[in-house]
Design a protein around this motif. Structure first.
Motif, PDB file in Angstrom:
ATOM      1  N   ASP A   1       0.833  -1.201   0.000  1.00 51.61           N
ATOM      2  CA  ASP A   1       0.000   0.000   0.000  1.00 51.61           C
ATOM      3  C   ASP A   1       0.866   1.249   0.000  1.00 51.61           C
ATOM      4  O   ASP A   1       2.055   1.193   0.310  1.00 51.61           O
ATOM      5  N   ARG A   2       0.288   2.384  -0.348  1.00 48.92           N
ATOM      6  CA  ARG A   2       1.022   3.647  -0.350  1.00 48.92           C
ATOM      7  C   ARG A   2       0.269   4.770   0.364  1.00 48.92           C
ATOM      8  O   ARG A   2       0.877   5.707   0.851  1.00 48.92           O
ATOM      9  N   VAL A   3      -1.053   4.708   0.385  1.00 44.19           N
ATOM     10  CA  VAL A   3      -1.836   5.800   0.957  1.00 44.19           C
ATOM     11  C   VAL A   3      -2.391   5.369   2.312  1.00 44.19           C
ATOM     12  O   VAL A   3      -2.998   4.309   2.441  1.00 44.19           O
TER      13      VAL A   3
ATOM     14  N   ILE B   1      -4.750  13.332   8.776  1.00 51.72           N
ATOM     15  CA  ILE B   1      -4.615  13.687   7.366  1.00 51.72           C
ATOM     16  C   ILE B   1      -4.333  12.427   6.556  1.00 51.72           C
ATOM     17  O   ILE B   1      -3.858  11.421   7.089  1.00 51.72           O
ATOM     18  N   GLU B   2      -4.601  12.521   5.254  1.00 54.20           N
ATOM     19  CA  GLU B   2      -4.206  11.471   4.323  1.00 54.20           C
ATOM     20  C   GLU B   2      -2.823  11.807   3.795  1.00 54.20           C
ATOM     21  O   GLU B   2      -2.521  12.971   3.510  1.00 54.20           O
ATOM     22  N   ILE B   3      -1.977  10.772   3.664  1.00 54.67           N
ATOM     23  CA  ILE B   3      -0.602  10.985   3.224  1.00 54.67           C
ATOM     24  C   ILE B   3      -0.064   9.710   2.597  1.00 54.67           C
ATOM     25  O   ILE B   3      -0.568   8.620   2.876  1.00 54.67           O
ATOM     26  N   TRP B   4       0.929   9.837   1.761  1.00 55.02           N
ATOM     27  CA  TRP B   4       1.627   8.685   1.198  1.00 55.02           C
ATOM     28  C   TRP B   4       2.759   8.290   2.128  1.00 55.02           C
ATOM     29  O   TRP B   4       3.374   9.145   2.763  1.00 55.02           O
ATOM     30  N   PHE B   5       3.050   7.001   2.163  1.00 51.70           N
ATOM     31  CA  PHE B   5       4.263   6.546   2.837  1.00 51.70           C
ATOM     32  C   PHE B   5       5.050   5.723   1.838  1.00 51.70           C
ATOM     33  O   PHE B   5       4.511   5.228   0.848  1.00 51.70           O
TER      34      PHE B   5
ATOM     35  N   HIS C   1      -2.824   4.829  10.119  1.00 53.16           N
ATOM     36  CA  HIS C   1      -4.071   4.156   9.786  1.00 53.16           C
ATOM     37  C   HIS C   1      -3.980   3.508   8.405  1.00 53.16           C
ATOM     38  O   HIS C   1      -4.008   4.204   7.387  1.00 53.16           O
ATOM     39  N   LEU C   2      -3.852   2.183   8.376  1.00 52.70           N
ATOM     40  CA  LEU C   2      -3.933   1.459   7.100  1.00 52.70           C
ATOM     41  C   LEU C   2      -5.369   1.516   6.622  1.00 52.70           C
ATOM     42  O   LEU C   2      -6.302   1.350   7.425  1.00 52.70           O
ATOM     43  N   LYS C   3      -5.569   1.703   5.297  1.00 56.17           N
ATOM     44  CA  LYS C   3      -6.944   1.829   4.806  1.00 56.17           C
ATOM     45  C   LYS C   3      -7.133   1.324   3.380  1.00 56.17           C
ATOM     46  O   LYS C   3      -8.202   1.476   2.815  1.00 56.17           O
ATOM     47  N   GLU C   4      -6.105   0.719   2.805  1.00 59.34           N
ATOM     48  CA  GLU C   4      -6.253   0.216   1.445  1.00 59.34           C
ATOM     49  C   GLU C   4      -6.540  -1.279   1.471  1.00 59.34           C
ATOM     50  O   GLU C   4      -7.682  -1.681   1.581  1.00 59.34           O
TER      51      GLU C   4
ATOM     52  N   ILE D   1       7.947   8.657   5.715  1.00 62.22           N
ATOM     53  CA  ILE D   1       6.974   9.649   5.268  1.00 62.22           C
ATOM     54  C   ILE D   1       7.774  10.885   4.874  1.00 62.22           C
ATOM     55  O   ILE D   1       8.643  11.350   5.616  1.00 62.22           O
ATOM     56  N   THR D   2       7.484  11.397   3.683  1.00 60.58           N
ATOM     57  CA  THR D   2       8.165  12.585   3.185  1.00 60.58           C
ATOM     58  C   THR D   2       7.168  13.436   2.413  1.00 60.58           C
ATOM     59  O   THR D   2       5.980  13.123   2.354  1.00 60.58           O
ATOM     60  N   GLY D   3       7.649  14.476   1.828  1.00 54.51           N
ATOM     61  CA  GLY D   3       6.804  15.339   1.014  1.00 54.51           C
ATOM     62  C   GLY D   3       7.657  16.346   0.282  1.00 54.51           C
ATOM     63  O   GLY D   3       8.871  16.420   0.474  1.00 54.51           O
ATOM     64  N   THR D   4       7.014  17.119  -0.549  1.00 52.91           N
ATOM     65  CA  THR D   4       7.734  18.147  -1.273  1.00 52.91           C
ATOM     66  C   THR D   4       8.179  19.232  -0.296  1.00 52.91           C
ATOM     67  O   THR D   4       7.637  19.346   0.806  1.00 52.91           O
ATOM     68  N   PRO D   5       9.177  20.006  -0.680  1.00 56.01           N
ATOM     69  CA  PRO D   5       9.701  21.029   0.235  1.00 56.01           C
ATOM     70  C   PRO D   5       8.626  22.010   0.683  1.00 56.01           C
ATOM     71  O   PRO D   5       7.676  22.297  -0.036  1.00 56.01           O
ATOM     72  N   GLY D   6       8.818  22.496   1.881  1.00 54.80           N
ATOM     73  CA  GLY D   6       7.898  23.487   2.422  1.00 54.80           C
ATOM     74  C   GLY D   6       7.494  23.146   3.841  1.00 54.80           C
ATOM     75  O   GLY D   6       7.779  22.059   4.343  1.00 54.80           O
TER      76      GLY D   6
END
Length: 124
Positions: A11-13, A29-33, A64-67, A42-47
């Motif tokens: 899974d990713r989301v 929040i929802e996020i990719w891992f 929270h796994l959800k897929e 867990i990361t994200g674009t700069p900012g």
């Protein structure tokens, strides 16, 4: 339904619930891992990111796994910096070309470990 181990591998989301650094209230929040080097990130674009600031203040959170499986996992975030951060971000971009050029040294990055899940960086 997939096992927890399968879900963590494919899974990713997910959703994460952090503790608000100012309010002390739960923030979901929802996020990719990502999985890289047999570890979870867990990361994200700069900012500036609220989830990252919250995890810096209170590293324990719920993942929270959800897929393919549904589960609420107790987790811990470890901020990653320096050479380790550069290595991990480069690895993530290699494995997921859609991120190529989007992750930089200014991107937030945490390693995620789980409580009580053998073989997944568990803290028991």
């Amino acid at each position: 339904m997939a096992s927890l181990e399968q879900a963590l591998a494919q899974d990713r989301v997910v959703d994460i619930t952090t503790t608000g650094r100012t309010s002390g209230e739960p923030r979901r929040i929802e996020i990719w891992f990502e999985r890289f080097d047999d570890r979870y990130w867990i990361t994200g674009t700069p900012g500036s990111r609220g989830w990252y600031a919250n995890l810096l203040a209170t590293p324990d959170f719920t993942f929270h796994l959800k897929e393919s499986a549904q589960a609420d996992l107790l987790a811990h975030a470890r901020p990653v910096t320096g050479e380790e951060k550069a290595r991990v971000l480069a690895g993530i971009m290699t494995e997921l070309p859609a991120f190529a050029g989007k992750l930089t040294d200014a991107s937030p990055l945490v390693e995620v470990t789980f409580d009580g899940i053998p073989g997944s960086g568990d803290r028991d």
